[in-house]
Write a protein that holds these residues in place. Structure first.
Motif, PDB file in Angstrom:
ATOM      1  N   ALA A 180      -1.212  21.323  45.467  1.00  0.00           N
ATOM      2  CA  ALA A 180      -1.499  20.674  44.185  1.00  0.00           C
ATOM      3  C   ALA A 180      -1.740  19.177  44.355  1.00  0.00           C
ATOM      4  O   ALA A 180      -2.576  18.593  43.659  1.00  0.00           O
ATOM      5  N   ILE A 181      -1.027  18.560  45.289  1.00  0.00           N
ATOM      6  CA  ILE A 181      -1.151  17.116  45.488  1.00  0.00           C
ATOM      7  C   ILE A 181      -2.357  16.762  46.355  1.00  0.00           C
ATOM      8  O   ILE A 181      -2.944  15.679  46.204  1.00  0.00           O
ATOM      9  N   PHE A 182      -2.754  17.652  47.251  1.00  0.00           N
ATOM     10  CA  PHE A 182      -3.826  17.371  48.217  1.00  0.00           C
ATOM     11  C   PHE A 182      -5.068  16.736  47.581  1.00  0.00           C
ATOM     12  O   PHE A 182      -5.480  15.638  47.995  1.00  0.00           O
ATOM     13  N   PRO A 183      -5.708  17.339  46.580  1.00  0.00           N
ATOM     14  CA  PRO A 183      -6.934  16.732  46.057  1.00  0.00           C
ATOM     15  C   PRO A 183      -6.687  15.440  45.295  1.00  0.00           C
ATOM     16  O   PRO A 183      -7.578  14.577  45.227  1.00  0.00           O
ATOM     17  N   ILE A 184      -5.491  15.281  44.751  1.00  0.00           N
ATOM     18  CA  ILE A 184      -5.175  14.052  44.015  1.00  0.00           C
ATOM     19  C   ILE A 184      -5.004  12.884  44.987  1.00  0.00           C
ATOM     20  O   ILE A 184      -5.543  11.792  44.778  1.00  0.00           O
ATOM     21  N   LYS A 281     -21.523  16.071  50.710  1.00  0.00           N
ATOM     22  CA  LYS A 281     -20.441  16.762  50.006  1.00  0.00           C
ATOM     23  C   LYS A 281     -20.956  17.826  49.043  1.00  0.00           C
ATOM     24  O   LYS A 281     -20.229  18.772  48.730  1.00  0.00           O
ATOM     25  N   ILE A 282     -22.178  17.678  48.590  1.00  0.00           N
ATOM     26  CA  ILE A 282     -22.720  18.650  47.642  1.00  0.00           C
ATOM     27  C   ILE A 282     -22.767  20.047  48.259  1.00  0.00           C
ATOM     28  O   ILE A 282     -22.756  21.059  47.550  1.00  0.00           O
ATOM     29  N   THR A 283     -22.799  20.122  49.581  1.00  0.00           N
ATOM     30  CA  THR A 283     -22.847  21.415  50.270  1.00  0.00           C
ATOM     31  C   THR A 283     -21.480  22.076  50.402  1.00  0.00           C
ATOM     32  O   THR A 283     -21.393  23.235  50.816  1.00  0.00           O
ATOM     33  N   GLY A 284     -20.418  21.329  50.096  1.00  0.00           N
ATOM     34  CA  GLY A 284     -19.075  21.869  50.267  1.00  0.00           C
ATOM     35  C   GLY A 284     -18.514  21.648  51.659  1.00  0.00           C
ATOM     36  O   GLY A 284     -17.474  22.211  52.007  1.00  0.00           O
ATOM     37  N   THR A 292     -11.910  21.919  47.155  1.00  0.00           N
ATOM     38  CA  THR A 292     -11.572  20.941  46.115  1.00  0.00           C
ATOM     39  C   THR A 292     -12.543  19.764  46.105  1.00  0.00           C
ATOM     40  O   THR A 292     -12.190  18.649  45.719  1.00  0.00           O
ATOM     41  N   ASP A 293     -13.774  20.007  46.464  1.00  0.00           N
ATOM     42  CA  ASP A 293     -14.764  18.941  46.639  1.00  0.00           C
ATOM     43  C   ASP A 293     -15.047  18.155  45.365  1.00  0.00           C
ATOM     44  O   ASP A 293     -15.399  16.973  45.429  1.00  0.00           O
ATOM     45  N   LEU A 294     -14.937  18.786  44.194  1.00  0.00           N
ATOM     46  CA  LEU A 294     -15.311  18.083  42.973  1.00  0.00           C
ATOM     47  C   LEU A 294     -14.350  16.940  42.647  1.00  0.00           C
ATOM     48  O   LEU A 294     -14.732  15.986  41.969  1.00  0.00           O
ATOM     49  N   LEU A 348     -13.396  24.851  41.484  1.00  0.00           N
ATOM     50  CA  LEU A 348     -13.592  24.822  42.926  1.00  0.00           C
ATOM     51  C   LEU A 348     -15.078  24.844  43.248  1.00  0.00           C
ATOM     52  O   LEU A 348     -15.889  25.409  42.507  1.00  0.00           O
ATOM     53  N   HIS A 349     -15.420  24.244  44.374  1.00  0.00           N
ATOM     54  CA  HIS A 349     -16.826  24.154  44.770  1.00  0.00           C
ATOM     55  C   HIS A 349     -17.465  25.536  44.858  1.00  0.00           C
ATOM     56  O   HIS A 349     -18.615  25.731  44.449  1.00  0.00           O
ATOM     57  N   ASN A 350     -16.740  26.518  45.381  1.00  0.00           N
ATOM     58  CA  ASN A 350     -17.325  27.849  45.564  1.00  0.00           C
ATOM     59  C   ASN A 350     -17.416  28.646  44.265  1.00  0.00           C
ATOM     60  O   ASN A 350     -17.848  29.795  44.269  1.00  0.00           O
ATOM     61  N   GLU A 351     -17.005  28.036  43.158  1.00  0.00           N
ATOM     62  CA  GLU A 351     -17.174  28.662  41.849  1.00  0.00           C
ATOM     63  C   GLU A 351     -18.475  28.233  41.174  1.00  0.00           C
ATOM     64  O   GLU A 351     -18.854  28.804  40.150  1.00  0.00           O
ATOM     65  N   LEU A 352     -19.153  27.240  41.749  1.00  0.00           N
ATOM     66  CA  LEU A 352     -20.408  26.760  41.172  1.00  0.00           C
ATOM     67  C   LEU A 352     -21.583  27.497  41.811  1.00  0.00           C
ATOM     68  O   LEU A 352     -21.559  27.816  43.011  1.00  0.00           O
TER      69      LEU A 352
END
Length: 381
Positions: A180-184, A281-284, A292-294, A348-352
């Motif tokens: 949970a903290i990683f992307p923050i 980064k747009i590629t993931g 958690t790229d976004l 998540l990036h893979n949801e787009l």
């Protein structure tokens, strides 16, 4: 140094960046459209050579025009003593030419081309001579750098706090909390990443991706622990990596506090942060295990906006229409990204879908184009 990454301070990426440089006068000063009095210095890069047209120039704004005549994607760097990056242009594909506009105080430097975007590069000596007045002699530009440094300090403080929380969770074996903290925590890192990249091996120690590792290179940092959390699913032995990550982050923050920014670092950094999103980064490829790229996209956008906000008084004075365009394009890019909010965070990036990612990339590129005009505008007398 990372491939497809940029340089700058705090939340922007700065010092070195690709800018659209203008024409030059012949008096060692800066022309009205942002070029150097040295004229543009041609750099011919191949897979085995880095031919810099001149090895000396008058101090002040200097434009390098980098043409890739080789078969590999290349990068071009200008280093100050100690391998501190003062300018870089990345992702120069075969057959392409890109300009790099940097401010060089009198002193000695090294230039380097990096075929394949790896290694220490093909290096050569470069000297800036004379006593050109720094751009910060302009009161508004001096204030811009001070305002941005204040922003950076707020981000570095939060970076240490959140990285400490992340490290403590990892060492306690609390994988869900660490996830949970990683992307923050990385949000604050992404905002100061450009300046972090200027300090040689510290940036890859903190942020190297597995795919970027060179033969024999030890893998440490955020992404190694990311793999432990999401793929290996075992952080029982991640404590030493977590401790090293925190120590390296603290070192970066200490070094960042001593860096004296130039207005061109702000302008170039703002562009570079956006280029990171649009070209990589747009590629993931960034958070390839957690997706958690976004969170990183948002941090890059915010960092770019902060740098431009600091420079806004100068931009409005010199080109009010450009200031308005920047406002509109920032709003459009943020609106596109906001479509993918999820709770307090992001999807998540893979949801787009590919179509959604393309639309997001297009919005970022549409913003990057007018931002590319800021560096020459700032350098113009």
């Amino acid at each position: 140094m990372r491939t497809s990454r940029l340089l700058t301070f705090g939340a922007v990426p700065a010092l070195a960046v690709v800018a659209l440089a203008g024409c030059a006068d012949d008096k060692g000063g800066t022309s009205a459209d942002g070029g150097s009095g040295n004229g543009k210095i041609a750099v011919t890069a191949t897979d085995t050579e880095c031919k810099v047209e001149k090895t000396q120039a008058a101090s002040g704004p200097v434009t390098f025009t980098v043409s890739n005549k080789g078969g590999k994607v290349t990068e071009f760097y200008v280093y100050a003593p100690g391998d501190r990056i003062v300018g870089e242009v990345e992702n120069v594909a075969p057959g392409l030419t890109r300009d790099l506009l940097v401010e060089l105080p009198a002193g000695t430097y090294e230039t380097a081309c990096k075929p394949g975007m790896i290694g220490s590069g093909i290096r050569g000596s470069f000297t800036a001579t004379g006593s050109a007045a720094p751009l910060t002699d302009d009161a508004k530009l001096a204030q811009a750098t001070k305002d941005y440094q204040t922003y950076v300090k707020s981000q570095t403080g939060a970076l240490i706090d959140k990285t400490t929380e992340f490290v403590n969770a990892v060492k306690a074996g609390d994988a869900e909390k660490a996830k949970a903290i990683f992307p923050i925590a990385r949000t604050y890192w992404e905002r100061i990443e450009p300046v972090a990249e200027s300090f040689g091996d510290l940036d890859p120690a903190i942020d190297a991706r597995e795919a970027d590792l060179e033969p024999g290179q030890e893998w440490t940092g955020f992404h190694k622990i990311e793999k432990d959390l999401w793929v290996t699913k075992d952080i029982s032995k991640s404590g030493p990596d977590a401790d090293k990550l925190l120590a390296d982050v603290k070192t970066i923050v200490d070094k960042a506090a001593t860096v004296q920014l130039s207005p061109l670092e702000l302008a170039n950094g703002a562009k570079e942060l956006l280029d990171e999103v649009a070209t990589g980064k747009i590629t993931g490829e960034e958070d390839t295990f957690s997706h958690t790229d976004l969170w990183d996209f948002q941090a890059n956008l915010e960092g770019s906006r902060a740098a431009i906000a600091a420079l806004r008084p100068v931009i409005e004075e010199k080109d009010a229409a450009l200031a308005k365009t920047l406002d509109d394009k920032f709003a459009a890019a943020q609106a596109e990204l906001d479509k993918y909010r999820s709770g307090d965070g992001w999807k998540l990036h893979n949801e787009l879908t590919e179509a959604q990612l393309k639309a997001l990339g297009d919005a970022i590129n549409a913003l990057a184009e007018p931002i590319s005009k800021v560096a020459p505008l700032v350098a113009a007398k």
